[in-house]
Design an enzyme around this catalytic site. Structure first.
Site, PDB file in Angstrom:
ATOM      1  N   ASN A 185       7.383   1.478  -0.395  1.00  0.00           N
ATOM      2  CA  ASN A 185       8.575   2.329  -0.272  1.00  0.00           C
ATOM      3  C   ASN A 185       8.491   3.152   1.012  1.00  0.00           C
ATOM      4  O   ASN A 185       8.511   4.371   0.979  1.00  0.00           O
ATOM      5  CB  ASN A 185       8.649   3.280  -1.471  1.00  0.00           C
ATOM      6  CG  ASN A 185       9.547   2.750  -2.573  1.00  0.00           C
ATOM      7  OD1 ASN A 185      10.413   1.913  -2.332  1.00  0.00           O
ATOM      8  ND2 ASN A 185       9.325   3.235  -3.777  1.00  0.00           N
ATOM      9  N   ALA A 230       3.132   4.372   0.812  1.00  0.00           N
ATOM     10  CA  ALA A 230       3.895   4.672   2.031  1.00  0.00           C
ATOM     11  C   ALA A 230       3.196   5.761   2.841  1.00  0.00           C
ATOM     12  O   ALA A 230       2.439   6.566   2.297  1.00  0.00           O
ATOM     13  CB  ALA A 230       5.300   5.113   1.650  1.00  0.00           C
ATOM     14  N   VAL A 274       0.867  -1.190   0.000  1.00  0.00           N
ATOM     15  CA  VAL A 274       0.000   0.000   0.000  1.00  0.00           C
ATOM     16  C   VAL A 274       0.900   1.236   0.000  1.00  0.00           C
ATOM     17  O   VAL A 274       2.089   1.147   0.329  1.00  0.00           O
ATOM     18  CB  VAL A 274      -0.950   0.003   1.235  1.00  0.00           C
ATOM     19  CG1 VAL A 274      -1.891  -1.178   1.185  1.00  0.00           C
ATOM     20  CG2 VAL A 274      -0.178   0.002   2.551  1.00  0.00           C
ATOM     21  N   LYS A 321      16.687  -0.103   0.064  1.00  0.00           N
ATOM     22  CA  LYS A 321      15.821   0.292  -1.065  1.00  0.00           C
ATOM     23  C   LYS A 321      15.885   1.810  -1.277  1.00  0.00           C
ATOM     24  O   LYS A 321      15.884   2.294  -2.417  1.00  0.00           O
ATOM     25  CB  LYS A 321      14.374  -0.159  -0.818  1.00  0.00           C
ATOM     26  CG  LYS A 321      13.385   0.327  -1.894  1.00  0.00           C
ATOM     27  CD  LYS A 321      13.767  -0.180  -3.276  1.00  0.00           C
ATOM     28  CE  LYS A 321      12.816   0.062  -4.417  1.00  0.00           C
ATOM     29  NZ  LYS A 321      12.127   1.268  -4.604  1.00  0.00           N
ATOM     30  N   ARG A 354      15.853  17.791 -10.468  1.00  0.00           N
ATOM     31  CA  ARG A 354      14.399  17.581 -10.632  1.00  0.00           C
ATOM     32  C   ARG A 354      13.662  18.811 -10.123  1.00  0.00           C
ATOM     33  O   ARG A 354      12.697  19.275 -10.736  1.00  0.00           O
ATOM     34  CB  ARG A 354      13.932  16.325  -9.878  1.00  0.00           C
ATOM     35  CG  ARG A 354      14.406  15.042 -10.524  1.00  0.00           C
ATOM     36  CD  ARG A 354      13.577  13.857 -10.070  1.00  0.00           C
ATOM     37  NE  ARG A 354      14.180  12.605 -10.479  1.00  0.00           N
ATOM     38  CZ  ARG A 354      13.610  11.417 -10.364  1.00  0.00           C
ATOM     39  NH1 ARG A 354      12.408  11.301  -9.834  1.00  0.00           N
ATOM     40  NH2 ARG A 354      14.224  10.318 -10.762  1.00  0.00           N
ATOM     41  N   GLU A 377      19.338   5.333  -8.352  1.00  0.00           N
ATOM     42  CA  GLU A 377      18.442   5.409  -9.531  1.00  0.00           C
ATOM     43  C   GLU A 377      18.320   6.870 -10.005  1.00  0.00           C
ATOM     44  O   GLU A 377      18.475   7.167 -11.189  1.00  0.00           O
ATOM     45  CB  GLU A 377      17.088   4.832  -9.109  1.00  0.00           C
ATOM     46  CG  GLU A 377      15.947   4.964 -10.099  1.00  0.00           C
ATOM     47  CD  GLU A 377      14.632   4.446  -9.473  1.00  0.00           C
ATOM     48  OE1 GLU A 377      14.569   3.294  -9.033  1.00  0.00           O
ATOM     49  OE2 GLU A 377      13.656   5.229  -9.423  1.00  0.00           O
ATOM     50  N   HIS A 432      19.006   2.495  -3.059  1.00  0.00           N
ATOM     51  CA  HIS A 432      18.791   2.035  -4.443  1.00  0.00           C
ATOM     52  C   HIS A 432      18.136   3.164  -5.245  1.00  0.00           C
ATOM     53  O   HIS A 432      18.552   3.496  -6.353  1.00  0.00           O
ATOM     54  CB  HIS A 432      17.897   0.786  -4.432  1.00  0.00           C
ATOM     55  CG  HIS A 432      17.317   0.428  -5.770  1.00  0.00           C
ATOM     56  ND1 HIS A 432      16.254   1.124  -6.327  1.00  0.00           N
ATOM     57  CD2 HIS A 432      17.649  -0.531  -6.673  1.00  0.00           C
ATOM     58  CE1 HIS A 432      15.973   0.610  -7.512  1.00  0.00           C
ATOM     59  NE2 HIS A 432      16.801  -0.392  -7.743  1.00  0.00           N
ATOM     60  N   ASN A 433      17.108   3.754  -4.668  1.00  0.00           N
ATOM     61  CA  ASN A 433      16.413   4.822  -5.387  1.00  0.00           C
ATOM     62  C   ASN A 433      17.281   6.066  -5.547  1.00  0.00           C
ATOM     63  O   ASN A 433      17.208   6.752  -6.566  1.00  0.00           O
ATOM     64  CB  ASN A 433      15.105   5.186  -4.679  1.00  0.00           C
ATOM     65  CG  ASN A 433      14.010   4.179  -4.994  1.00  0.00           C
ATOM     66  OD1 ASN A 433      14.298   3.016  -5.238  1.00  0.00           O
ATOM     67  ND2 ASN A 433      12.771   4.613  -4.986  1.00  0.00           N
ATOM     68  N   ARG A 481      37.057  30.294   9.906  1.00  0.00           N
ATOM     69  CA  ARG A 481      36.219  30.009  11.079  1.00  0.00           C
ATOM     70  C   ARG A 481      36.895  30.503  12.352  1.00  0.00           C
ATOM     71  O   ARG A 481      36.271  31.046  13.257  1.00  0.00           O
ATOM     72  CB  ARG A 481      35.967  28.495  11.212  1.00  0.00           C
ATOM     73  CG  ARG A 481      35.059  27.928  10.141  1.00  0.00           C
ATOM     74  CD  ARG A 481      34.898  26.429  10.303  1.00  0.00           C
ATOM     75  NE  ARG A 481      34.020  26.065  11.408  1.00  0.00           N
ATOM     76  CZ  ARG A 481      34.378  25.392  12.484  1.00  0.00           C
ATOM     77  NH1 ARG A 481      35.632  25.006  12.620  1.00  0.00           N
ATOM     78  NH2 ARG A 481      33.511  25.110  13.421  1.00  0.00           N
ATOM     79  N   SER A 499      11.862  -3.698  -5.863  1.00  0.00           N
ATOM     80  CA  SER A 499      12.147  -2.862  -7.022  1.00  0.00           C
ATOM     81  C   SER A 499      11.934  -3.631  -8.319  1.00  0.00           C
ATOM     82  O   SER A 499      12.158  -4.834  -8.386  1.00  0.00           O
ATOM     83  CB  SER A 499      13.591  -2.359  -6.977  1.00  0.00           C
ATOM     84  OG  SER A 499      13.867  -1.624  -8.157  1.00  0.00           O
ATOM     85  N   GLY A 523       9.323  -2.193 -10.640  1.00  0.00           N
ATOM     86  CA  GLY A 523       8.099  -1.695 -11.249  1.00  0.00           C
ATOM     87  C   GLY A 523       7.101  -2.821 -11.485  1.00  0.00           C
ATOM     88  O   GLY A 523       7.229  -3.913 -10.910  1.00  0.00           O
TER      89      GLY A 523
HETATM   90  C1  6PG Z   1      11.644   0.773  -8.199  1.00  0.00           C
HETATM   91  C2  6PG Z   1      11.343   2.232  -8.331  1.00  0.00           C
HETATM   92  C3  6PG Z   1      10.019   2.530  -7.700  1.00  0.00           C
HETATM   93  C4  6PG Z   1       9.387   3.825  -8.156  1.00  0.00           C
HETATM   94  C5  6PG Z   1      10.149   5.032  -7.696  1.00  0.00           C
HETATM   95  C6  6PG Z   1       9.863   6.253  -8.505  1.00  0.00           C
HETATM   96  O1  6PG Z   1      12.690   0.481  -7.638  1.00  0.00           O
HETATM   97  O2  6PG Z   1      10.860  -0.039  -8.669  1.00  0.00           O
HETATM   98  O3  6PG Z   1      12.328   2.975  -7.706  1.00  0.00           O
HETATM   99  O4  6PG Z   1      10.186   2.441  -6.333  1.00  0.00           O
HETATM  100  O5  6PG Z   1       9.198   3.836  -9.517  1.00  0.00           O
HETATM  101  O6  6PG Z   1       9.744   5.232  -6.371  1.00  0.00           O
HETATM  102  O7  6PG Z   1      10.344   7.284  -7.772  1.00  0.00           O
HETATM  103  P1  6PG Z   1      10.078   8.793  -8.092  1.00  0.00           P
HETATM  104  O8  6PG Z   1       8.590   8.947  -8.317  1.00  0.00           O
HETATM  105  O9  6PG Z   1      10.536   9.521  -6.893  1.00  0.00           O
HETATM  106  O10 6PG Z   1      10.854   9.089  -9.323  1.00  0.00           O
END
Ligand code: 6PG
Length: 476
Positions: free
Chosen positions: A109, A83, A81, A189, A294, A196, A192-193, A452, A135, A137
């Site tokens: 997540n 986060a 569900v 995870k 971003r 990513e 990992h993101n 400083r 992870s 998708g």
């Molecule tokens: C994964 C992706 C997944 C998701 C991201 C997108 O590992 O399958 O990372 O968790 O697509 O959360 O993240 P953003 O919306 O922040 O780009």
């Protein structure tokens, strides 16, 4: 919806039957496990029953009580569900029905700090809890994701067979392993993101260099990215990038990439990574800049205004196209290694600070398949940590360090050429700066310490003596 066989209880329950949940339920069922599903939204329950095949032992329940009744004891219940509050709401409801010894798995997540809070209170009541990153998708959930579980070890052992069967597989090795106690799974995870985000930013800069600097059209970009994906940059993100350039927009019949608005959205995991890296004082230049770019992209109206008001060079490269493309490829590979380096360094530090006891080789191993950052490079990273589990920084590994050193000139050339053409390439720039800072035996931090001490009497250390020193600077 009394569609189940009352004699046999299910191996596992899954709450949250959105696309990810339904796909993962079917994945587990494909491997011979019986799965009970439940979603408050009846249409999603129905969708799962419509999608399921004859061979899959999948059942859904009309309400929570019926769902719990479908599960064999001790029960294992997985949540998929969104986060945040929804996770707490489901846990509160679950705890009304579950018994001590039952296992709850949060596969969303979730922020690792939330997982810490939940695991503390849930384990103290005698339940087992796993915070599990997933992870890959939608297609990963269906065909084999990378799974990153952490929490109650006994809970993992109970469902290890299910997870190992459902996870992606590389060289007969499932892309799942128990990572450690507490929030370790969700932390891994999160990082990992972060990686990513960093790699996506780097790839988008390479695209910009080719599109603007070399005036390349999507079809040609497809060819170049496809070729690069056959080499050392081979990875899921390169593969989908090459595919993206082929996609046509149904409405305009032009390449879809050219009609997508240049404002990047984000759900927050990259930002969480950057925040925690700041907190742990681990430099993660590429993750931070990816989040910031971003953010920058979202200022579309401001950028439109500034684009008219502020002049700069023409974004056109001079020189031989194929040679420049080769250097972009080489620079990108070096920068990608540097981005993973920062993520792994953060994991190493977090593991110490939060007492996760992470085995870095295992992390690299379970990222080799199923997940978004899967890449040929991960095999090299795995082997680096296999040779030296305490590797302080990935660039100190012979093979990985040499790979960057050999491409350093290309990275430098591309950073110079791109910035001379006025193209924003902060990911490539900070990758190079990370490399240069890391190999700087002396940084200008001595001046920062002098400043400083000058304005705040904050003291400094000396190169030639132990202790702390203070000077009455200038005319004070
Ligand atoms: C994964 C992706 C997944 C998701 C991201 C997108 O590992 O399958 O990372 O968790 O697509 O959360 O993240 P953003 O919306 O922040 O780009």
């Amino acid at each position: 919806m009394a569609n189940h066989d009352n004699h046999k209880k299910c191996d596992i329950g899954l709450i949250g039957l959105g696309v990810m949940g339904r796909n993962f339920a079917q994945n587990m069922a494909d491997h011979g496990f019986s799965v009970a599903g439940y979603d408050r939204d009846k249409e999603k329950n129905q969708a799962l029953m419509t999608e399921r095949t004859e061979q899959q032992d999948l059942r859904v329940a009309d309400d929570f009580k019926e769902f719990i009744g479908l599960l064999s004891r001790p029960r294992s219940v997985m949540m998929l569900v969104p986060a945040g509050d929804p996770v707490d709401a489901v846990i509160d409801e679950l705890l009304l029905y579950l018994e001590p010894g039952d296992l709850i798995i949060d596969s969303g997540n979730s922020r690792f700090t939330d997982t810490n809070r939940r695991i503390g209170s849930i384990e103290s009541k005698g339940f087992q809890y796993l915070g599990m990153g997933m992870s890959g998708g939608e297609s990963g959930a269906r065909r084999g994701p990378s799974l990153m579980p952490g929490g109650t070890r006994k809970g993992y052992e109970r469902i290890a067979k299910i997870l190992e069967a459902a996870a992606a597989n590389v060289d007969n090795d499932p892309c799942v392993a128990y990572l450690g106690p507490g929030s370790s799974g969700h932390y891994v995870k999160m990082v990992h993101n972060g990686i990513e985000y960093a790699v996506m930013q780097l790839i988008s800069e390479a695209y910009d260099l080719m599109k603007q600097g070399l005036q390349m059209e999507p079809e040609e970009l497809h060819g170049v990215f496809d070729r690069m994906n056959q080499g050392e940059l081979n990875s899921y993100l390169m593969e989908i990038t090459s595919d993206i350039f082929l996609q046509k927009d149904e409405k305009t019949e032009t390449p879809l990439i050219d009609v997508i608005l240049d404002e990047a959205r984000q759900k927050g995991t990259g930002e969480w990574t950057a925040w925690d890296a700041l907190d742990l004082q681990v430099p993660t230049f590429n993750i931070d800049i990816a989040v910031m770019m971003r953010d920058m992209s979202a200022y579309k109206t401001l950028r439109e205004k500034a684009g008219h008001a502020l002049a700069g060079p023409k974004p056109l490269f001079e020189g031989e196209k194929d040679a420049i493309l080769q250097r972009i490829e080489s620079a990108l590979y070096a920068a990608v290694i540097i981005a993973y380096t920062q993520g792994m360094a953060l994991l190493g530090q977090a593991s110490k600070r939060y007492e996760y006891g992470l085995d870095m080789e295992t992390v690299a191993r379970i990222w080799r398949g199923g997940c978004i950052i899967r890449a040929a490079l991960l095999e090299k990273i795995r082997s680096a940590y296999q040779s030296n589990p305490d590797l302080e920084n990935m660039l100190l590994d012979d093979q990985l360090g040499r790979a960057v050193v050999e491409r350093e000139k290309d990275l430098r050339y591309i950073v110079c050429t791109g910035s001379a053409a006025g193209l924003p390439i902060p990911g490539l720039m900070v990758a190079l700066s990370y490399f240069d800072a890391l190999r700087s035996r002396r940084l200008p931090a001595n001046l920062i310490m002098a400043q400083r001490d000058y304005f705040g009497a904050h003291t400094y250390a000396r190169v030639d003596a132990a202790g702390t020193f203070h000077t009455r600077w200038g005319k004070q």
